[in-house]
Design a protein around this motif. Structure first.
Motif, PDB file in Angstrom:
ATOM      1  N   GLU A 155      47.981  30.028  49.807  1.00 26.63           N
ATOM      2  CA  GLU A 155      46.875  29.565  50.655  1.00 26.63           C
ATOM      3  C   GLU A 155      46.772  30.386  51.924  1.00 26.63           C
ATOM      4  O   GLU A 155      45.679  30.742  52.368  1.00 26.63           O
ATOM      5  N   GLU A 156      47.913  30.715  52.538  1.00 23.51           N
ATOM      6  CA  GLU A 156      47.878  31.505  53.768  1.00 23.51           C
ATOM      7  C   GLU A 156      47.306  32.899  53.516  1.00 23.51           C
ATOM      8  O   GLU A 156      46.507  33.406  54.305  1.00 23.51           O
ATOM      9  N   ILE A 157      47.704  33.504  52.412  1.00 29.58           N
ATOM     10  CA  ILE A 157      47.217  34.854  52.112  1.00 29.58           C
ATOM     11  C   ILE A 157      45.714  34.864  51.921  1.00 29.58           C
ATOM     12  O   ILE A 157      44.996  35.686  52.506  1.00 29.58           O
ATOM     13  N   VAL A 158      45.196  33.953  51.097  1.00 27.38           N
ATOM     14  CA  VAL A 158      43.761  33.980  50.796  1.00 27.38           C
ATOM     15  C   VAL A 158      42.924  33.407  51.931  1.00 27.38           C
ATOM     16  O   VAL A 158      41.761  33.796  52.115  1.00 27.38           O
ATOM     17  N   ASP A 159      43.484  32.505  52.721  1.00 27.91           N
ATOM     18  CA  ASP A 159      42.726  31.889  53.807  1.00 27.91           C
ATOM     19  C   ASP A 159      42.731  32.759  55.054  1.00 27.91           C
ATOM     20  O   ASP A 159      41.676  33.119  55.594  1.00 27.91           O
ATOM     21  N   ARG A 160      43.907  33.145  55.508  1.00 32.87           N
ATOM     22  CA  ARG A 160      44.013  33.862  56.779  1.00 32.87           C
ATOM     23  C   ARG A 160      43.709  35.356  56.658  1.00 32.87           C
ATOM     24  O   ARG A 160      43.146  35.956  57.563  1.00 32.87           O
ATOM     25  N   TYR A 161      44.077  35.957  55.523  1.00 30.60           N
ATOM     26  CA  TYR A 161      43.959  37.409  55.395  1.00 30.60           C
ATOM     27  C   TYR A 161      42.885  37.837  54.390  1.00 30.60           C
ATOM     28  O   TYR A 161      42.041  38.665  54.690  1.00 30.60           O
ATOM     29  N   GLY A 162      42.933  37.316  53.192  1.00 31.40           N
ATOM     30  CA  GLY A 162      41.980  37.709  52.166  1.00 31.40           C
ATOM     31  C   GLY A 162      42.578  38.681  51.171  1.00 31.40           C
ATOM     32  O   GLY A 162      43.614  39.312  51.419  1.00 31.40           O
ATOM     33  N   VAL A 163      41.914  38.792  50.034  1.00 31.03           N
ATOM     34  CA  VAL A 163      42.419  39.606  48.928  1.00 31.03           C
ATOM     35  C   VAL A 163      41.314  40.500  48.389  1.00 31.03           C
ATOM     36  O   VAL A 163      40.162  40.071  48.265  1.00 31.03           O
ATOM     37  N   ALA A 164      41.668  41.740  48.100  1.00 33.70           N
ATOM     38  CA  ALA A 164      40.793  42.659  47.369  1.00 33.70           C
ATOM     39  C   ALA A 164      41.425  42.854  46.004  1.00 33.70           C
ATOM     40  O   ALA A 164      42.516  43.431  45.891  1.00 33.70           O
ATOM     41  N   CYS A 165      40.774  42.342  44.970  1.00 33.71           N
ATOM     42  CA  CYS A 165      41.352  42.303  43.623  1.00 33.71           C
ATOM     43  C   CYS A 165      40.604  43.238  42.682  1.00 33.71           C
ATOM     44  O   CYS A 165      39.395  43.112  42.502  1.00 33.71           O
ATOM     45  N   ILE A 166      41.330  44.166  42.073  1.00 28.25           N
ATOM     46  CA  ILE A 166      40.750  45.116  41.120  1.00 28.25           C
ATOM     47  C   ILE A 166      40.889  44.560  39.713  1.00 28.25           C
ATOM     48  O   ILE A 166      41.989  44.169  39.288  1.00 28.25           O
ATOM     49  N   THR A 167      39.784  44.516  38.976  1.00 26.70           N
ATOM     50  CA  THR A 167      39.841  44.002  37.603  1.00 26.70           C
ATOM     51  C   THR A 167      40.573  44.985  36.696  1.00 26.70           C
ATOM     52  O   THR A 167      40.624  46.187  36.969  1.00 26.70           O
ATOM     53  N   ARG A 168      41.136  44.455  35.628  1.00 24.48           N
ATOM     54  CA  ARG A 168      41.756  45.276  34.604  1.00 24.48           C
ATOM     55  C   ARG A 168      41.215  44.830  33.253  1.00 24.48           C
ATOM     56  O   ARG A 168      40.725  43.700  33.111  1.00 24.48           O
ATOM     57  N   TYR A 169      41.338  45.702  32.282  1.00 17.60           N
ATOM     58  CA  TYR A 169      40.838  45.385  30.945  1.00 17.60           C
ATOM     59  C   TYR A 169      41.496  44.101  30.427  1.00 17.60           C
ATOM     60  O   TYR A 169      42.717  43.944  30.476  1.00 17.60           O
ATOM     61  N   GLY A 170      40.676  43.178  29.956  1.00 21.75           N
ATOM     62  CA  GLY A 170      41.197  41.938  29.415  1.00 21.75           C
ATOM     63  C   GLY A 170      41.428  40.855  30.442  1.00 21.75           C
ATOM     64  O   GLY A 170      41.778  39.723  30.086  1.00 21.75           O
ATOM     65  N   SER A 171      41.239  41.176  31.730  1.00 27.31           N
ATOM     66  CA  SER A 171      41.438  40.167  32.773  1.00 27.31           C
ATOM     67  C   SER A 171      40.110  39.514  33.130  1.00 27.31           C
ATOM     68  O   SER A 171      39.044  40.091  32.950  1.00 27.31           O
ATOM     69  N   ASP A 172      40.192  38.310  33.644  1.00 28.21           N
ATOM     70  CA  ASP A 172      38.997  37.584  34.060  1.00 28.21           C
ATOM     71  C   ASP A 172      39.296  36.862  35.366  1.00 28.21           C
ATOM     72  O   ASP A 172      39.478  35.640  35.397  1.00 28.21           O
ATOM     73  N   PRO A 173      39.368  37.616  36.472  1.00 27.66           N
ATOM     74  CA  PRO A 173      39.744  36.991  37.741  1.00 27.66           C
ATOM     75  C   PRO A 173      38.774  35.914  38.208  1.00 27.66           C
ATOM     76  O   PRO A 173      39.183  34.937  38.822  1.00 27.66           O
ATOM     77  N   GLU A 174      37.468  36.099  37.907  1.00 27.32           N
ATOM     78  CA  GLU A 174      36.506  35.074  38.316  1.00 27.32           C
ATOM     79  C   GLU A 174      36.821  33.736  37.649  1.00 27.32           C
ATOM     80  O   GLU A 174      36.752  32.681  38.284  1.00 27.32           O
TER      81      GLU A 174
END
Length: 275
Positions: free
Chosen positions: A173-192
């Motif tokens: 929670e601290e990472i995504v709330d206070r700082y944020g994330v830049a996420c690169i998709t990979r084949y076969g992944s579905d981050p959304e």
């Protein structure tokens, strides 16, 4: 929006880098393009922070080698740097603490009028070189607010948030709330889909930049190590200086891949014992 009005962003990638690959470097370029294409951000620096030996991951070679390979891989970059703070700690350091450390460093640099804008500094350094000067690059602070720090990762790391005892829920929670994330998709992944299924990630979804890699590249350090064990070529998977370093030091073998094989990964040791 002028350059001065855009939010400055520093991208921080934590991981094993065992070894660093072209895909690791490509992630930085993809994230910078994506963020700057929004017209709201200016990416001023990238930081690679290799994990320490205390992480105890199977096949993890010594941090001194992983650091040197990362430095060799980034020696021609004018904005991606390598930091050894995490890898020099005697015990494994949680990612959230690494993020806090670098955020504090950025804030301190800003308060001391040290500009972290390595893109500008790189350009100045090239100009100075062309003029045959040997002055060091003293950073000039032109904006009052410290840069925003984003954790840069692949979709597999984001999805690892769901593995029990690998992350503390409050750290996520601290990472995504206070700082944020830049996420690169990979084949076969579905981050959304994963974000939608996670209450915490969905709550802070506006702080998660999902970045699609349309030119798919499935290079992984695991595949590289396997090729090395089998005596196969790894050229063009890693920067040439890294390939030479691996060959010169005879890194990665069947024996090295068994390192920590009987040891429980540090997060599982720490978090399982506290539950």
């Amino acid at each position: 929006m002028s350059s001065q009005e855009k939010t400055k962003v520093v991208l921080l990638a934590c991981g094993s880098f065992n070894p660093i690959t072209n895909m690791h470097l490509r992630m930085f370029e993809l994230a910078r393009d994506h963020l700057e294409d929004t017209g709201r951000y200016r990416v001023v620096k990238g930081i690679i922070s290799p994990v320490g030996d205390g992480y105890k991951k199977k096949g993890l070679i010594e941090a001194c080698h992983r650091l040197e390979m990362a430095r060799l891989a980034t020696q021609d970059s004018d904005w991606i740097t390598v930091d050894d703070w995490e890898s020099q700690q005697p015990e494994w350091v949680e990612t959230v603490k690494v993020v806090r450390h670098h955020h504090a460093e950025l804030t301190s640099s800003e308060n001391n009028n040290d500009d972290v804008d390595t893109v500008r500094c790189g350009k100045r350094r090239k100009l100075e070189k062309n003029k045959n000067t040997h002055q060091s690059c003293s950073y000039i602070n032109t904006e009052a607010d410290p840069p925003h720090l984003n954790l840069l990762c692949g979709a597999d790391i984001l999805e690892s948030f769901g593995i029990p005892n690998l992350w503390k829920p409050e750290d996520i929670e601290e990472i995504v709330d206070r700082y944020g994330v830049a996420c690169i998709t990979r084949y076969g992944s579905d981050p959304e889909k994963f974000i939608n299924q996670s209450d915490v990630l969905y709550k802070h979804r506006k702080n998660i930049h999902v970045i699609r890699e349309w030119v798919t590249n499935e290079i992984s350090a695991t595949h590289v190590r396997r090729a090395l064990r089998r005596g196969q070529s790894i050229r063009y998977l890693l920067p040439d200086p890294v390939v030479r370093y691996i060959n010169d030091h005879s890194l990665y073998s069947a024996e090295s891949e068994q390192k920590n094989a009987e040891v429980i990964l540090a997060p599982f040791q720490r978090y399982t014992s506290t539950n």
